[in-house]
Design a protein around this motif. Structure first.
Motif, PDB file in Angstrom:
ATOM      1  N   LEU A   1     -22.976  48.430  29.463  1.00 36.78           N
ATOM      2  CA  LEU A   1     -22.207  48.114  30.130  1.00 36.78           C
ATOM      3  C   LEU A   1     -23.185  48.303  31.381  1.00 36.78           C
ATOM      4  O   LEU A   1     -23.865  49.149  31.443  1.00 36.78           O
ATOM      5  N   PRO A   2     -22.466  49.005  32.707  1.00 34.66           N
ATOM      6  CA  PRO A   2     -23.334  48.744  33.602  1.00 34.66           C
ATOM      7  C   PRO A   2     -24.021  49.824  33.724  1.00 34.66           C
ATOM      8  O   PRO A   2     -23.031  51.053  33.159  1.00 34.66           O
ATOM      9  N   ASP A   3     -24.755  50.914  34.847  1.00 29.99           N
ATOM     10  CA  ASP A   3     -24.805  51.917  35.289  1.00 29.99           C
ATOM     11  C   ASP A   3     -25.582  52.857  34.258  1.00 29.99           C
ATOM     12  O   ASP A   3     -25.431  54.039  33.557  1.00 29.99           O
ATOM     13  N   GLN A   4     -26.580  52.019  32.848  1.00 31.32           N
ATOM     14  CA  GLN A   4     -26.907  52.070  31.838  1.00 31.32           C
ATOM     15  C   GLN A   4     -25.268  52.914  31.115  1.00 31.32           C
ATOM     16  O   GLN A   4     -25.968  53.495  29.801  1.00 31.32           O
ATOM     17  N   LYS A   5     -24.315  52.257  31.098  1.00 29.23           N
ATOM     18  CA  LYS A   5     -23.566  52.956  30.254  1.00 29.23           C
ATOM     19  C   LYS A   5     -23.525  51.654  28.834  1.00 29.23           C
ATOM     20  O   LYS A   5     -24.168  51.023  28.894  1.00 29.23           O
ATOM     21  N   VAL A   6     -22.616  52.960  27.796  1.00 25.39           N
ATOM     22  CA  VAL A   6     -22.180  51.743  26.958  1.00 25.39           C
ATOM     23  C   VAL A   6     -20.827  51.750  25.969  1.00 25.39           C
ATOM     24  O   VAL A   6     -20.585  53.082  26.254  1.00 25.39           O
ATOM     25  N   ARG A   7     -20.522  51.355  26.079  1.00 22.54           N
ATOM     26  CA  ARG A   7     -19.401  50.943  24.443  1.00 22.54           C
ATOM     27  C   ARG A   7     -19.833  50.985  23.652  1.00 22.54           C
ATOM     28  O   ARG A   7     -19.952  49.975  22.444  1.00 22.54           O
ATOM     29  N   CYS A   8     -18.965  51.640  22.623  1.00 17.96           N
ATOM     30  CA  CYS A   8     -19.202  52.145  21.267  1.00 17.96           C
ATOM     31  C   CYS A   8     -18.125  51.540  20.015  1.00 17.96           C
ATOM     32  O   CYS A   8     -17.567  51.369  20.736  1.00 17.96           O
ATOM     33  N   ASN A   9     -18.544  50.269  19.649  1.00 19.61           N
ATOM     34  CA  ASN A   9     -17.180  49.435  19.247  1.00 19.61           C
ATOM     35  C   ASN A   9     -17.393  50.067  17.262  1.00 19.61           C
ATOM     36  O   ASN A   9     -16.438  48.867  16.905  1.00 19.61           O
ATOM     37  N   LEU A  10     -18.163  51.050  16.928  1.00 19.39           N
ATOM     38  CA  LEU A  10     -17.783  51.635  15.736  1.00 19.39           C
ATOM     39  C   LEU A  10     -16.216  51.713  15.281  1.00 19.39           C
ATOM     40  O   LEU A  10     -15.719  51.810  14.276  1.00 19.39           O
ATOM     41  N   CYS A  11     -15.858  53.151  15.576  1.00 20.23           N
ATOM     42  CA  CYS A  11     -14.351  53.326  15.451  1.00 20.23           C
ATOM     43  C   CYS A  11     -13.577  53.061  16.547  1.00 20.23           C
ATOM     44  O   CYS A  11     -13.884  52.541  17.714  1.00 20.23           O
ATOM     45  N   ALA A  12     -12.523  52.934  16.194  1.00 21.67           N
ATOM     46  CA  ALA A  12     -11.228  52.733  17.245  1.00 21.67           C
ATOM     47  C   ALA A  12     -10.694  54.055  18.727  1.00 21.67           C
ATOM     48  O   ALA A  12     -10.538  53.502  19.378  1.00 21.67           O
ATOM     49  N   HIS A  13     -12.194  55.342  18.633  1.00 23.37           N
ATOM     50  CA  HIS A  13     -12.433  55.938  19.931  1.00 23.37           C
ATOM     51  C   HIS A  13     -12.686  54.865  20.791  1.00 23.37           C
ATOM     52  O   HIS A  13     -12.212  54.830  22.073  1.00 23.37           O
ATOM     53  N   ARG A  14     -13.900  53.518  20.373  1.00 24.24           N
ATOM     54  CA  ARG A  14     -14.373  53.297  21.780  1.00 24.24           C
ATOM     55  C   ARG A  14     -15.360  53.256  22.671  1.00 24.24           C
ATOM     56  O   ARG A  14     -14.605  53.591  23.787  1.00 24.24           O
ATOM     57  N   CYS A  15     -15.645  54.633  21.828  1.00 28.14           N
ATOM     58  CA  CYS A  15     -16.484  55.543  23.687  1.00 28.14           C
ATOM     59  C   CYS A  15     -17.056  55.082  24.176  1.00 28.14           C
ATOM     60  O   CYS A  15     -17.818  54.054  23.751  1.00 28.14           O
ATOM     61  N   ILE A  16     -16.614  55.336  25.389  1.00 28.11           N
ATOM     62  CA  ILE A  16     -18.001  54.704  26.714  1.00 28.11           C
ATOM     63  C   ILE A  16     -18.920  55.896  27.118  1.00 28.11           C
ATOM     64  O   ILE A  16     -18.274  56.964  27.417  1.00 28.11           O
ATOM     65  N   ILE A  17     -20.049  55.539  26.571  1.00 31.43           N
ATOM     66  CA  ILE A  17     -21.227  56.932  26.894  1.00 31.43           C
ATOM     67  C   ILE A  17     -22.174  56.267  27.798  1.00 31.43           C
ATOM     68  O   ILE A  17     -23.061  55.639  28.071  1.00 31.43           O
ATOM     69  N   ARG A  18     -21.507  57.693  28.523  1.00 33.72           N
ATOM     70  CA  ARG A  18     -22.931  57.614  29.925  1.00 33.72           C
ATOM     71  C   ARG A  18     -23.891  57.749  29.427  1.00 33.72           C
ATOM     72  O   ARG A  18     -24.573  58.404  28.355  1.00 33.72           O
ATOM     73  N   GLU A  19     -25.225  57.386  30.419  1.00 29.98           N
ATOM     74  CA  GLU A  19     -26.846  57.749  30.107  1.00 29.98           C
ATOM     75  C   GLU A  19     -27.027  59.189  29.470  1.00 29.98           C
ATOM     76  O   GLU A  19     -26.499  60.001  30.101  1.00 29.98           O
ATOM     77  N   GLY A  20     -27.298  59.456  28.591  1.00 27.42           N
ATOM     78  CA  GLY A  20     -27.631  61.064  27.924  1.00 27.42           C
ATOM     79  C   GLY A  20     -26.868  61.682  27.326  1.00 27.42           C
ATOM     80  O   GLY A  20     -26.870  62.961  26.667  1.00 27.42           O
ATOM     81  N   LYS A  21     -25.364  61.212  26.936  1.00 25.56           N
ATOM     82  CA  LYS A  21     -24.381  61.823  26.275  1.00 25.56           C
ATOM     83  C   LYS A  21     -24.366  61.410  25.153  1.00 25.56           C
ATOM     84  O   LYS A  21     -24.769  59.808  24.138  1.00 25.56           O
ATOM     85  N   ARG A  22     -23.102  61.368  24.228  1.00 24.01           N
ATOM     86  CA  ARG A  22     -22.372  61.417  23.802  1.00 24.01           C
ATOM     87  C   ARG A  22     -21.182  61.201  23.034  1.00 24.01           C
ATOM     88  O   ARG A  22     -20.316  61.593  23.757  1.00 24.01           O
ATOM     89  N   GLY A  23     -20.633  59.989  22.028  1.00 19.94           N
ATOM     90  CA  GLY A  23     -19.840  59.801  21.927  1.00 19.94           C
ATOM     91  C   GLY A  23     -18.624  60.435  21.174  1.00 19.94           C
ATOM     92  O   GLY A  23     -19.315  62.104  21.080  1.00 19.94           O
TER      93      GLY A  23
END
Length: 341
Positions: free
Chosen positions: A11-33
């Motif tokens: 995602l923009p701004d070095q964020k990512v969306r994890c699509n492994l589980c139903a939380h679908r966490c949006i995780i900022r750089e340096g952070k964990r789900g």
């Protein structure tokens, strides 16, 4: 030590969306789900538990519990730290809720090939991804499962069912059986006591069935959480209508543990009354767990005993060589039930 994760979007701004589980966490750089074992580093998502084996055992398949999948066989059972739930009564909280122990040196991590070799050496017929939540170590289990399939080993998930459809569809070619823990049939306890939601779990169960993966369901009946008879009746109806009457339902007795040491164990009478109710609903196979008693399997047509169980000792007593009742010739639902399997 890093292993790039599967199933995520950049995602923009070095964020990512994890699509492994139903939380679908949006995780900022340096952070964990929410699971605390998947970390965004520089706009890439990494799993921190690849190869980080924290528990391994050789278990009877019935301990998973799976009663209709290669009965009497052994499963090489493994886990890494972490979980995407926070169940207040977790029986394995020492590993599921303590991911700080995951940062093992590379030299101490166990590669997939070694897991498969050990499973074969110990005469197991399957590998079970269990104890903690296997969804959170998907990349590790996926690589193991592909190698296991090449050797004839089966693959089993013992899971809370909170994975995404993408994950299940990706794993389906290598997944042979699953036991899904439907922990309640109300959304409120899922949100308040587990940190999840009910509907994604039900969706996973339906998808597992549609993908042709053998499914059994477990419900730990916890006093004051999910022991209302009407709720249990609705759950039985869901299994019957959406998953099919051939789906085994394991009703397990709760004992005080972790953050729920303030209540008594589940009434045995409630469990047996729930079993009667489930049978009236139309379910063919209901078993009581964590209670000493009869968990034999009977023919759904004529009632003859087909599988005898004493603890984890299992004997096929009423089946012919093809997995049929030797009294009425009706096929027992399940996988690996023939005496030549």
């Amino acid at each position: 030590m890093l292993h790039e994760a599967l199933l995520y979007d950049k995602l923009p701004d070095q964020k990512v969306r994890c699509n492994l589980c139903a939380h679908r966490c949006i995780i900022r750089e340096g952070k964990r789900g929410i699971c605390r074992v998947r970390e965004n580093q520089g706009g890439k998502l990494y799993t921190l538990v690849y190869g980080n084996l924290i528990s391994k055992n050789i278990d009877p398949i019935e301990k998973k519990p799976l009663y209709h999948f290669h009965p009497g066989s052994l499963a090489y059972s493994i886990a890494t730290p972490g979980c995407n739930f926070r169940c207040a009564w977790c029986q394995n909280w020492q590993i599921s809720q303590m991911p700080n122990i995951m940062n093992l040196p590379e030299s101490q991590r166990v590669p997939p090939k070694q897991i498969v070799r050990e499973a074969l050496r110990t005469k197991c017929t399957s590998i079970a991804y269990t104890y903690s939540e296997p969804t959170i170590f998907f990349e590790y289990s996926f690589d193991i499962a592909k190698l296991a399939r090449e050797t004839g080993l089966k693959n089993i998930y013992v899971t809370n069912g909170f994975m995404t459809p993408e994950m299940l569809e990706m794993f389906a070619p290598y997944l042979d059986a699953a036991n899904v823990d439907i922990k309640a049939f109300r959304d409120e306890p899922y949100r308040r006591l587990m940190g999840g939601r009910l509907e994604p779990v039900l969706k996973s169960c339906r998808l597992i069935k549609s993908l042709g993966i053998w499914l059994e369901v477990t419900t730990l009946v916890v006093p004051g959480v999910n022991d209302d008879p009407e709720e249990l009746k609705e759950l039985a109806s869901f299994i019957y209508e959406d998953l099919g009457p051939e789906t085994p339902w394991h009703l397990s007795r709760f004992f005080p543990n972790y953050k729920m040491k303030d209540r008594a164990p589940t009434s045995e009478n409630l469990l047996y009354e729930t079993k009667k109710m489930g049978e009236k609903t139309g379910l063919n196979y209901i078993y009581i767990g964590n209670v000493f008693g009869n968990n034999d399997t009977y023919c759904k047509n004529c009632g003859q005993k087909l599988i005898s169980r004493h603890g984890y000792l299992t004997h096929l007593v009423g089946l012919d060589a093809t997995g049929r009742c030797n009294n009425c010739d009706v096929l027992l639902d399940g996988v690996g039930l023939s005496q030549t399997a």
